[in-house]
Design an enzyme around this catalytic site. Structure first.
Site, PDB file in Angstrom:
ATOM      1  N   TYR A 149      -1.026  13.971   6.849  1.00  0.00           N
ATOM      2  CA  TYR A 149       0.417  14.082   6.544  1.00  0.00           C
ATOM      3  C   TYR A 149       0.645  14.250   5.028  1.00  0.00           C
ATOM      4  O   TYR A 149      -0.019  13.578   4.218  1.00  0.00           O
ATOM      5  CB  TYR A 149       1.120  12.818   7.055  1.00  0.00           C
ATOM      6  CG  TYR A 149       2.581  12.759   6.709  1.00  0.00           C
ATOM      7  CD1 TYR A 149       3.502  13.593   7.337  1.00  0.00           C
ATOM      8  CD2 TYR A 149       3.040  11.879   5.742  1.00  0.00           C
ATOM      9  CE1 TYR A 149       4.838  13.545   7.003  1.00  0.00           C
ATOM     10  CE2 TYR A 149       4.377  11.824   5.404  1.00  0.00           C
ATOM     11  CZ  TYR A 149       5.281  12.665   6.043  1.00  0.00           C
ATOM     12  OH  TYR A 149       6.594  12.619   5.700  1.00  0.00           O
ATOM     13  N   ARG A 181      12.053 -11.959   3.947  1.00  0.00           N
ATOM     14  CA  ARG A 181      10.966 -11.000   3.653  1.00  0.00           C
ATOM     15  C   ARG A 181       9.693 -11.400   4.392  1.00  0.00           C
ATOM     16  O   ARG A 181       8.957 -10.560   4.893  1.00  0.00           O
ATOM     17  CB  ARG A 181      10.721 -10.910   2.136  1.00  0.00           C
ATOM     18  CG  ARG A 181       9.471 -10.133   1.782  1.00  0.00           C
ATOM     19  CD  ARG A 181       9.402  -9.638   0.332  1.00  0.00           C
ATOM     20  NE  ARG A 181       9.980 -10.534  -0.647  1.00  0.00           N
ATOM     21  CZ  ARG A 181       9.409 -11.681  -1.071  1.00  0.00           C
ATOM     22  NH1 ARG A 181       8.236 -12.063  -0.596  1.00  0.00           N
ATOM     23  NH2 ARG A 181      10.018 -12.436  -1.963  1.00  0.00           N
ATOM     24  N   LYS A 191       9.738   8.675  14.069  1.00  0.00           N
ATOM     25  CA  LYS A 191       9.528   9.836  14.938  1.00  0.00           C
ATOM     26  C   LYS A 191       9.718   9.433  16.407  1.00  0.00           C
ATOM     27  O   LYS A 191      10.801   9.062  16.792  1.00  0.00           O
ATOM     28  CB  LYS A 191       8.160  10.448  14.642  1.00  0.00           C
ATOM     29  CG  LYS A 191       7.874  10.619  13.135  1.00  0.00           C
ATOM     30  CD  LYS A 191       8.789  11.606  12.437  1.00  0.00           C
ATOM     31  CE  LYS A 191       8.671  11.570  10.919  1.00  0.00           C
ATOM     32  NZ  LYS A 191       7.337  11.696  10.366  1.00  0.00           N
ATOM     33  N   ASP A 237      -3.514   7.260  11.757  1.00  0.00           N
ATOM     34  CA  ASP A 237      -2.085   7.547  11.845  1.00  0.00           C
ATOM     35  C   ASP A 237      -1.823   8.091  13.248  1.00  0.00           C
ATOM     36  O   ASP A 237      -2.221   9.207  13.580  1.00  0.00           O
ATOM     37  CB  ASP A 237      -1.713   8.564  10.760  1.00  0.00           C
ATOM     38  CG  ASP A 237      -0.214   8.860  10.706  1.00  0.00           C
ATOM     39  OD1 ASP A 237       0.471   8.663  11.744  1.00  0.00           O
ATOM     40  OD2 ASP A 237       0.269   9.300   9.652  1.00  0.00           O
TER      41      ASP A 237
END
Ligand SMILES: *Cc1c(COP(=O)(O)O)cnc(C)c1O
Length: 380
Positions: free
Chosen positions: A98, A46, A195, A170
């Site tokens: 978004y 992690r 994306k 973003d």
């Protein structure tokens, strides 16, 4: 080095044991330590993983930043960046941000006492007016989704510096190939790597990049504590996607620009939103802060009731929620990405029933135009 070279050769030094040209996928949850006085570079999966570190380094290089962080989704990257705020602090946010970011702010972070104001960030006076004594950050998206409104990043960065705020952008629609917010004075860049970075509609992933060491330390603490890290297999897929980012985006953008011009001239189309069109609001600001209009455009049908008939006829662009893949994707914001937004708010943003968002893929231009033409034939 030039862009295409950096895309291919950054983020990974060939494996010294095998010479493997592609980064090995290290499926390891923990790493053996030489001794308690001498820990190795990786301890627990992690906290760090070599495949993830390669992607994080690659993204830092591409964004012109110092520190990269890979997360299990774009929303995990955004939520982790928002976790840099404390209870009682306030953000000013692009109002057509978004949908998932809207939901995070209005349904999750508000419960922890982090407040927000949505403003039209293409209007610098509106940003100034929304800043209060509690304001700690600006959260911006440009071009915005789905109307592709433009926000002046350098101007926002200087407003933020004057008020002692940090800025988050973003950058999903543009990718670092077309726009590098850190170079314009922005503090934190976030991405949905699902994306264009991944580029093949085959993985969910997110990235954040910062330059400042203190911000990096705080974000690393959130990443390790919140734990929404990207697994090694997905880190590898995103890196594989990034190697072809330039050729994909060049080809997709060229088709998007041609389709935008063609749709604009089409009698069945009422409006086209695309930063490459000469009449697009904010076009000059966008041209100054990026190196291209991108591969996503939106349009409305002149026939305001025609959306369903149009969709039944479209064959090539896939009706789906997402963008940035090699396949063209058509989405219908009022029933998909923005469905959770109140109707009244949708109207303010110009999101109407006959609006479509098209992410242009790598199919032949003629096939895409012909398909849209036959589908437009059916509407009034
Ligand atoms: C898709 C998207 C996100 C969310 O990313 P996920 O990977 O789906 O969590 C955030 N911002 C923008 C602009 C997006 O298009």
């Amino acid at each position: 080095m030039d862009w295409e070279t950096r895309l291919i050769h950054s983020g990974y030094d060939l494996c010294e044991h095998t010479g493997a040209v592609s980064i090995p996928i290290y499926h390891a949850s923990t790493f053996r330590q030489p001794s308690i006085d001498n820990f190795g570079p990786f301890e627990y999966g992690r906290s760090g993983n070599p495949t993830r570190q390669a992607l994080e380094g690659l993204m830092a290089v591409l964004e012109g930043g110092m520190y990269g962080f890979a997360f299990s989704s774009g929303m995990a990257a955004i939520s982790s960046a928002l976790s840099l705020l404390c209870a009682g602090e306030h953000l000013v946010v692009s109002r057509d941000v978004y949908g998932g970011t809207y939901r995070a702010l209005t349904g999750l972070f508000n419960r922890f006492g982090i407040t927000h104001s949505f403003v039209d960030t293409s209007d610098l006076d509106a940003i100034q007016a929304a800043i209060t004594a509690q304001t700690k950050a600006l959260f911006l998206e440009t071009p915005s989704n789905p109307i592709l409104r433009i926000t002046d990043l350098a101007a926002c960065a200087s407003i933020a510096k004057r008020h002692g705020l940090f800025t988050i952008v973003d950058n999903t629609f543009m990718t670092p190939y077309l726009q590098r917010p850190l170079e314009l004075g922005i503090d934190v860049v976030v991405h949905s790597a699902t994306k264009f970075l991944g580029g093949h509609s085959d993985t969910i992933a997110g990235v954040a990049v910062v330059n400042d060491e203190l911000l990096a330390r705080r974000l690393r603490m959130v990443q390790n504590t919140f734990g929404a890290v990207l697994g090694p297999q997905d880190c590898w897929l995103v890196q594989r996607g990034i190697r072809t980012l330039k050729v994909r985006m060049d080809a997709q953008q060229e088709k998007a620009a041609k389709l935008a011009a063609w749709l604009l001239a089409h009698p069945k189309v009422a409006a086209v939103y695309y930063p490459g069109l000469s009449a697009h609001p904010g076009r000059e600001v966008h041209a100054a802060q990026s190196s291209g209009p991108g591969c996503v455009l939106s349009f409305t049908l002149a026939d305001r009731q025609g959306a369903r008939a149009f969709l039944e006829r479209v064959r090539l662009p896939l009706l789906a929620v997402s963008l940035g893949g090699v396949e063209s994707i058509l989405s219908h914001p009022t029933t998909m990405s923005h469905a959770s937004m109140p109707k009244k708010y949708q109207e303010i943003l110009g999101i109407e029933e006959s609006l479509f968002r098209l992410s242009v893929g790598l199919e032949s231009y003629a096939d895409l135009e012909n398909d849209l033409a036959q589908a437009l034939d059916i509407v009034d």
